[in-house]
Design a protein around this motif. Structure first.
Motif, short mmCIF file in Angstrom:
data_model
loop_
_atom_site.label_atom_id
_atom_site.label_comp_id
_atom_site.label_asym_id
_atom_site.label_seq_id
_atom_site.Cartn_x
_atom_site.Cartn_y
_atom_site.Cartn_z
N PRO A 195 12.04 -1.38 6.33
CA PRO A 195 11.89 -2.26 7.41
C PRO A 195 13.19 -2.30 8.35
O PRO A 195 14.10 -2.33 7.82
CB PRO A 195 11.52 -3.66 6.70
CG PRO A 195 10.90 -3.09 5.64
CD PRO A 195 11.68 -2.11 5.01
N SER A 200 8.17 -6.13 10.45
CA SER A 200 7.82 -5.11 9.46
C SER A 200 8.37 -5.42 7.97
O SER A 200 7.74 -5.10 7.11
CB SER A 200 8.48 -3.73 9.76
OG SER A 200 9.88 -3.90 9.99
N VAL A 207 2.36 -2.01 5.97
CA VAL A 207 2.80 -0.69 6.62
C VAL A 207 2.94 0.41 5.80
O VAL A 207 2.47 1.57 6.23
CB VAL A 207 4.30 -1.15 6.96
CG1 VAL A 207 5.05 0.25 7.52
CG2 VAL A 207 4.50 -2.17 7.89
#
Length: 231
Positions: A195, A200, A207
């Protein structure tokens, strides 16, 4: 959690928003499918690479080397890998190579790259992904392009791209097509990432699932290009 500031840029030709953290990390969002102008604006506002220079070009190495790289895993990078048989013979290899050069592996209804983007060292581009309501524009830069033959393969073509500031992740991804010694053609995706933005970081399990889903969908796109009559 760090406070996010919301900035909006809007004109007759451009209409996108981007979030900025207090440490200047950004993520670019667009309400509709991003136009070439919006992608260019995203690239122009992106910064330099957002991962350490010592890892630049690391995806050119075999998967086994990255698995053995303890420093890579120690710094929080996760590997994603897929290798799928997509055909056989030199004709299939050339079609696969052309597919990568024309970004056919991103020919999805929820993810795309401008097909006019040149696959050459130093080229900047956006991966545009549809996530719920907005599209996300993620800037990258081609780190290397390589075509060669080895003892293990008759021919192979690959290129790797690194994430820029403004990308949700930090890392690098390689796409390759290979004609092996048995005349089999393989499509391969290899990446390492972690990330690079609070959004994220919070949604990293999601993800990672999306990365796996993309690998599957991208393989189908390449297969469709190589075998149009079977699609």
């Amino acid at each position: 959690m760090e406070l996010l500031e919301l900035h909006r840029y809007e004109s007759k030709k451009l209409n996108f928003i981007f979030f900025v953290q207090h440490n200047k990390e950004m993520v670019f969002l667009c309400w509709a499918r991003p136009s070439p102008q919006e992608q260019k604006s995203c690239i122009d506002r992106s910064g330099a690479f957002n991962y350490d220079a010592k890892y630049r070009g690391a995806t050119a190495k075999p998967l086994s080397c990255l698995k053995e790289d303890k420093e890579l895993s120690h710094e929080g990078f996760a590997l994603n890998h897929a290798r799928v048989l997509v055909g056989s013979g030199i004709e299939a290899y050339e079609k696969g190579k052309n597919a990568l050069q024309a970004w056919r592996h991103f020919g999805l209804n929820w993810a795309f790259v401008d097909p006019k983007t040149p696959v050459q060292n130093g080229a900047k581009f956006c991966v545009c992904v549809k996530e719920f309501l907005p599209w996300v524009m993620m800037p990258l830069k081609v780190v290397y392009v390589d075509e060669k033959s080895t003892k293990q393969s008759k021919a192979s073509f690959c290129f790797g791209s690194g994430t820029l500031q403004g990308h949700l992740l930090a890392g690098e991804e390689r796409f390759s097509i290979e004609l092996d010694e048995n005349d089999q053609v393989w499509y391969e995706i290899l990446s390492f990432s972690k990330p690079a933005h609070v959004l994220s970081f919070i949604g990293y399990p999601y993800v990672m699932l999306r990365q796996k889903y993309f690998s599957h969908q991208s393989t189908n796109a390449v297969l469709k290009h190589l075998n149009p009559l079977q699609s």
